[in-house]
Design an enzyme around this catalytic site. Structure first.
Site, mmCIF file in Angstrom:
data_model
loop_
_atom_site.group_PDB
_atom_site.id
_atom_site.type_symbol
_atom_site.label_atom_id
_atom_site.label_comp_id
_atom_site.label_asym_id
_atom_site.label_seq_id
_atom_site.Cartn_x
_atom_site.Cartn_y
_atom_site.Cartn_z
ATOM 1 C CD GLU A 296 -2.856 1.405 0.622
ATOM 2 O OE1 GLU A 296 -2.542 1.619 -0.562
ATOM 3 O OE2 GLU A 296 -4.018 1.497 1.042
ATOM 4 C CG ASP A 297 -0.750 4.901 -1.613
ATOM 5 O OD1 ASP A 297 -1.488 4.362 -0.759
ATOM 6 O OD2 ASP A 297 -1.176 5.725 -2.442
ATOM 7 C CG ASP B 54 -4.881 9.070 6.127
ATOM 8 O OD1 ASP B 54 -4.283 9.623 7.052
ATOM 9 O OD2 ASP B 54 -5.783 9.637 5.484
ATOM 10 C CB VAL C 296 2.560 13.301 1.466
ATOM 11 C CG1 VAL C 296 2.974 13.952 2.778
ATOM 12 C CG2 VAL C 296 1.992 11.914 1.723
HETATM 13 P P1 IMP Z 1 -7.131 5.187 4.492
HETATM 14 O O1 IMP Z 1 -8.230 4.289 4.020
HETATM 15 O O2 IMP Z 1 -7.651 6.459 5.096
HETATM 16 O O3 IMP Z 1 -6.110 4.510 5.382
HETATM 17 O O4 IMP Z 1 -6.401 5.739 3.237
HETATM 18 C C1 IMP Z 1 -5.685 4.963 2.439
HETATM 19 C C2 IMP Z 1 -5.642 5.580 1.055
HETATM 20 O O5 IMP Z 1 -5.892 6.986 1.086
HETATM 21 C C3 IMP Z 1 -4.283 5.407 0.495
HETATM 22 O O6 IMP Z 1 -4.224 4.260 -0.297
HETATM 23 C C4 IMP Z 1 -4.093 6.662 -0.338
HETATM 24 O O7 IMP Z 1 -4.489 6.390 -1.661
HETATM 25 C C5 IMP Z 1 -5.015 7.691 0.254
HETATM 26 N N1 IMP Z 1 -4.298 8.704 1.070
HETATM 27 C C6 IMP Z 1 -4.307 8.844 2.411
HETATM 28 N N2 IMP Z 1 -3.535 9.866 2.823
HETATM 29 C C7 IMP Z 1 -2.995 10.385 1.697
HETATM 30 C C8 IMP Z 1 -2.051 11.461 1.455
HETATM 31 O O8 IMP Z 1 -1.528 12.170 2.333
HETATM 32 N N3 IMP Z 1 -1.744 11.672 0.140
HETATM 33 C C9 IMP Z 1 -2.248 10.935 -0.892
HETATM 34 N N4 IMP Z 1 -3.098 9.912 -0.696
HETATM 35 C C10 IMP Z 1 -3.473 9.645 0.583
HETATM 36 MG MG MG Z 2 -4.970 7.535 -3.512
#
Ligand code: IMP
Ligand code: MG
Length: 184
Positions: A103-104, A107, A157
């Site tokens: 995963e990138d 968050d 970011v």
């Molecule tokens: P989560 O479901 O909130 O954990 O987010 C995961 C996804 O949100 C990641 O795969 C990213 O594609 C996107 N994401 C979360 N934070 C950022 C950021 O700071 N920059 C770009 N993409 C983000």
């Molecule tokens: Mg994304």
């Protein structure tokens, strides 16, 4: 340096290309130790993983296979909507496979919490979560990465695969996007 018309939108560089390369190699070495005899299946989360995945699999010189899954929880904004959709499903059986999820950024945790349950329901033997970036301050779900490249502050970011509204993925380093770009 290549010409770039995106640099003007970047507030500051968090990790340079060289720093990323060195860290990805360390991660590859760690994965080698863990998976050398396991024929793991790397599962990249599209679209954000595409550059990290390409570098990570070459840094991990282990006999392995690749697979991708498309997930989306954003609607072109800077915050997760909380609802995760499969935009492209797995193309093969993962029963009894040792998975390395790539995963990138981790968050809120919504995406990986969903994916973890989904992969378990499909019969994975084990799931190892590898994320390039970890933003623990924003976690909503009880999920942790097994291996994280860098812990980042609560800033939006982009670069090295990470986007804002599908743009900036081709920025070669990881930088903080200027808030005025997304508050316009
Ligand atoms: P989560 O479901 O909130 O954990 O987010 C995961 C996804 O949100 C990641 O795969 C990213 O594609 C996107 N994401 C979360 N934070 C950022 C950021 O700071 N920059 C770009 N993409 C983000
Ligand atoms: Mg994304």
């Amino acid at each position: 340096m290549a010409k770039s018309n995106m640099e003007q939108d970047i507030l500051k560089v968090l990790y340079t290309e060289e720093e990323i390369k060195a860290r990805v190699q360390e991660m590859g070495d760690e994965l080698y130790e863990k998976f050398a005899d396991k024929n793991p299946l790397f599962v990249g989360v599209l679209n954000g993983c595409f550059i990290f995945m390409a570098d990570l699999v070459r840094a991990t010189q282990v006999k392995s296979e690749l697979e991708f899954i498309g997930l989306s929880s954003y609607h072109n904004g800077v915050k997760s909507s909380g609802v995760v959709q499969i935009t492209r499903d797995l193309q093969r059986d993962i029963t009894d496979r040792h998975l390395i999820v790539v995963e990138d950024i981790l968050d809120s945790g919504n995406t990986l919490a969903f994916l973890n349950n989904y992969l378990l329901s499909k019969g994975a033997a084990s799931i190892t979560i590898v994320t390039l970036l970890d933003k623990p301050s924003r976690r909503e779900k009880a999920i942790t990465a097994d291996l994280a490249g860098f812990v980042v502050p609560d800033e939006f970011v982009v670069g090295y695969g990470l986007d804002y509204a599908q743009q900036y993925r081709n920025v070669p380093y990881i930088g903080v996007l200027k808030p005025e770009v997304y508050s316009k």
